[in-house]
Design a protein around this motif. Structure first.
Motif, short mmCIF file in Angstrom:
data_model
loop_
_atom_site.label_atom_id
_atom_site.label_comp_id
_atom_site.label_asym_id
_atom_site.label_seq_id
_atom_site.Cartn_x
_atom_site.Cartn_y
_atom_site.Cartn_z
N ARG A 65 68.36 16.71 19.31
CA ARG A 65 67.61 16.67 21.04
C ARG A 65 69.11 17.09 21.48
O ARG A 65 69.39 17.58 22.80
N THR A 68 69.42 20.38 21.97
CA THR A 68 68.99 21.07 23.40
C THR A 68 69.78 20.64 24.78
O THR A 68 69.03 21.54 25.68
N GLN A 72 70.78 23.81 27.46
CA GLN A 72 69.73 23.04 28.80
C GLN A 72 70.58 23.02 30.07
O GLN A 72 71.02 23.71 30.98
#
Ligand code: ATP
Length: 299
Positions: A65, A68, A72
């Motif tokens: 996570r 990610t 982003q």
């Protein structure tokens, strides 16, 4: 001027289910969105897209996570300073939604609670008087209090969003210049909504109170008596996740364009920005783009 947002970064996963599960029952669901989220991150992303030079200080674990989140954030026009902490899970929210609009939400705050104070203090060392310090309720009590106190001592404008609600907020009010809160937070913290709530919060030493009320719009109250209500902009709402964060981020970015003065114009701009967010599904992907915010701020 600059903004320093010290808060959480998370992954929001929304799962559509036929009905909320009973205890002990396994059910099937369908992922409808997986997006960058976390109140601190959301507000920082909107501020940065709104042209305000923004530094985000946050913490994650060292897991998939976290990767990610880094990917982003790298696509956003902000200075993101993430502490990747080993042995800790990256924060995430799981939202279960049903066809009749019911939902249930589970959020973890392990990484946010572990944000190293020294990393955040180091970032604040770059702040100038008048810069925004923006915080929420996801960090631990001691870190939140120490940072707000430091922001106040540095002459920063301290902005607080008391969400999620925590028992330690009473210790913070004396360090806060501006508060943004929604109706349920207002009821819990001030025992009322609207102008009465604003007056209660001014009594705690808070200079400006922004109270949002969904489709009923928002009010801006300034100690000394200035009070303005701004209606919501009409929208076909399909997912209100992040409406409040968009509102706060856009209001502050708009204010920064006028030297940091939070005025009725900033609240109107914030209403227009959050109407865009509620009309789209997801979190980060639903937020207004740089071009959309530039267009709103030109009005
Ligand atoms: P969330 O927790 O969903 O992010 P919130 O509860 O913090 O939101 P709200 O008061 O619901 O905040 O909404 C913030 C602002 O967003 C409102 O003041 C309004 O301007 C706008 N807004 C929210 N819902 C709608 C809607 N259905 N249509 C148009 N604007 C909306």
């Amino acid at each position: 001027m600059r903004a320093f947002v010290i808060g959480n970064a998370a992954i929001d996963e929304t799962i559509s289910v036929d009905g909320l599960p009973e205890p002990g029952v396994s059910i099937l669901g369908r992922i409808v969105s997986r997006d960058l989220g976390g109140k601190g991150t959301n507000q920082a992303v909107v501020m940065a897209r709104g042209g305000l030079e923004t530094t985000l200080v946050s913490a994650t674990g060292d897991d998939f996570r976290s990767a990610t989140i880094c990917e982003q954030l790298a696509q956003e026009p902000l200075d993101a300073r993430l502490s990747r902490l080993s042995g800790i899970s990256t924060d995430f929210s799981m939202v279960l939604t049903t066809p009749d609009g019911e939902n249930a939400n589970v959020t973890t705050t392990e990484a946010a609670e572990a944000l190293p104070l020294d990393v955040a203090m180091k970032a604040l060392g770059e702040a100038e008087p008048g810069d925004f310090l923006v915080m929420q309720g996801n960090l631990n009590a001691a870190t939140t209090e120490a940072l707000l106190k430091s922001g106040r001592e540095r002459g920063m404008v301290t902005v607080f969003n008391p969400s999620p609600l925590r028992p330690y907020f009473d210790r913070l009010w004396r360090f806060i210049d501006i508060v943004f809160l929604n109706e349920s937070e207002s009821l819990s913290l001030a025992g009322s909504t609207g102008q009465t709530a604003a007056e209660t919060l001014h009594g705690l030493g808070i200079r400006q109170v922004v109270l949002t009320a969904g489709t009923n719009g928002a009010i801006l109250s300034t100690s000394g008596g200035d009070f303005v209500h701004v209606p919501a902009v009409k929208a076909t709402a399909i997912d209100t996740t992040g409406a409040g964060d968009t509102f706060m981020g856009a209001a502050l970015a708009s204010a920064a364009h006028r030297g940091g003065v939070l005025d009725a114009r900033a609240i109107s701009h914030a209403s227009a920005a959050s109407a865009l967010t509620v009309a789209r599904r997801g979190t980060r992907r639903a937020f207004p783009s740089r071009d959309e915010l530039a267009m709103i701020f030109a009005g």
